[in-house]
Design a protein around this motif. Sequence first.
Motif, PDB file in Angstrom:
ATOM      1  N   ASN A 173     -19.917  51.124   8.582  1.00  0.00           N
ATOM      2  CA  ASN A 173     -21.211  51.673   8.970  1.00  0.00           C
ATOM      3  C   ASN A 173     -22.338  50.867   8.312  1.00  0.00           C
ATOM      4  N   PRO A 174     -23.325  50.394   9.069  1.00  0.00           N
ATOM      5  CA  PRO A 174     -24.397  49.579   8.486  1.00  0.00           C
ATOM      6  C   PRO A 174     -25.283  50.329   7.503  1.00  0.00           C
ATOM      7  N   PHE A 175     -25.182  51.672   7.463  1.00  0.00           N
ATOM      8  CA  PHE A 175     -26.000  52.451   6.541  1.00  0.00           C
ATOM      9  C   PHE A 175     -25.268  52.770   5.238  1.00  0.00           C
ATOM     10  N   LEU A 176     -24.148  52.118   5.001  1.00  0.00           N
ATOM     11  CA  LEU A 176     -23.472  52.288   3.719  1.00  0.00           C
ATOM     12  C   LEU A 176     -24.357  51.653   2.636  1.00  0.00           C
ATOM     13  N   PRO A 177     -24.824  52.413   1.635  1.00  0.00           N
ATOM     14  CA  PRO A 177     -25.798  51.856   0.686  1.00  0.00           C
ATOM     15  C   PRO A 177     -25.185  50.825  -0.262  1.00  0.00           C
ATOM     16  N   THR A 178     -25.887  49.726  -0.437  1.00  0.00           N
ATOM     17  CA  THR A 178     -25.477  48.664  -1.359  1.00  0.00           C
ATOM     18  C   THR A 178     -24.011  48.310  -1.147  1.00  0.00           C
TER      19      THR A 178
END
Length: 359
Positions: free
Chosen positions: A338-343
């Motif tokens: 998922n591209p919204f996985l932080p860092t």
Amino acid sequence: MYFSQRGAAAMLAIIVIAFLTIIGSGFAFLSSTDVRTAASYRDGVMAQYLAEAGAKRAVSEMRKSATGEWAGETREFDIGRYRVEAVIARGVDREIISTGIVNNAARKVKLTVSSDSPYNYVAYSGEKLNLAGIIIKGNVGSNADVHISGGLILDQQNGAHSHIDAVGDIRTDSVYAPYKNEHAAPKALLLFDSALRQKFQGAGNIPTIIKHNSGSVKWSTWSSPGWLVNKVYYINPEPDYPFYIRSDIEGPGVIYSTQAITIDDGARLTNNIIIISEKSINIGLSKINNCVLAAGRDISNSDSAVFQGTAVANGSISITLDMKSQSTLEAQNKTLLNPFLPTAWNSGSVKIKSWVSSE
């Protein structure tokens, strides 16, 4: 008679000359074809080298970037050029496409690259990692100490040996864990800053927060949609009203909170959900299946929760469960893309997961 013989000889000479001309033309054609084939092969080889040079340049630039992203470039050479498309972020992975072009020959290489990210572990903490009664399918680690008691540590599905990495000490009780790496190098963990918050706020749906006040007890909830349908939900509750998830939620999707999150008793969260808190995540008597938890501080649970997923925290992680719950720490492959996985990317060492060449 004499003139007849002369005519026959002349005709024969013409036929022979024509035949030799045809043969010569054929050899010339074959020779030119061979030259073109050799030139085409040469151009193809050089185009392949240019495509690989572009891919290697992209990897070098990605290592310099904190996010593993690069805008790409087109570079001209005397023999041809390469064109590297913008690096595509896919969660913990990065995708590179590089094309080399020489005359009419074009070759393309496509790489999938991963970094030394904490998401490559099924559990990784900045402080102490404490696990009990868990089935572990993958690697676990900590920038401090690791303590594992009870449960099972199983090798990963691809045949690789699962292992424990810790900057500090490793202690295991009633667990067979032969692959230990004490005093490992620490990993950069989650970076919660204004830019990250703006990213989620800009992309997210902002639900209505409902505040509850029962005497001295305060809490807040939200009108959960039940199905996230690949959306990002940005939540900014008041600090004095701790945020609770109390309803069943099905992914895929992302829940981002600027405050601590408590997954309350009876809640069921399933199917590739990323739950992010800038503070801590507390797991009540709930069931969490196929989810990733990411916290700026700690992650902890009650003894009777059921948790199946991946956990990454800047603080400590304490997941202690009864073996009867069959709780599992296991890589959530779809969610980790998922591209919204932080860092999700750490600069430094990178690993090439796949390399495909094509014309």
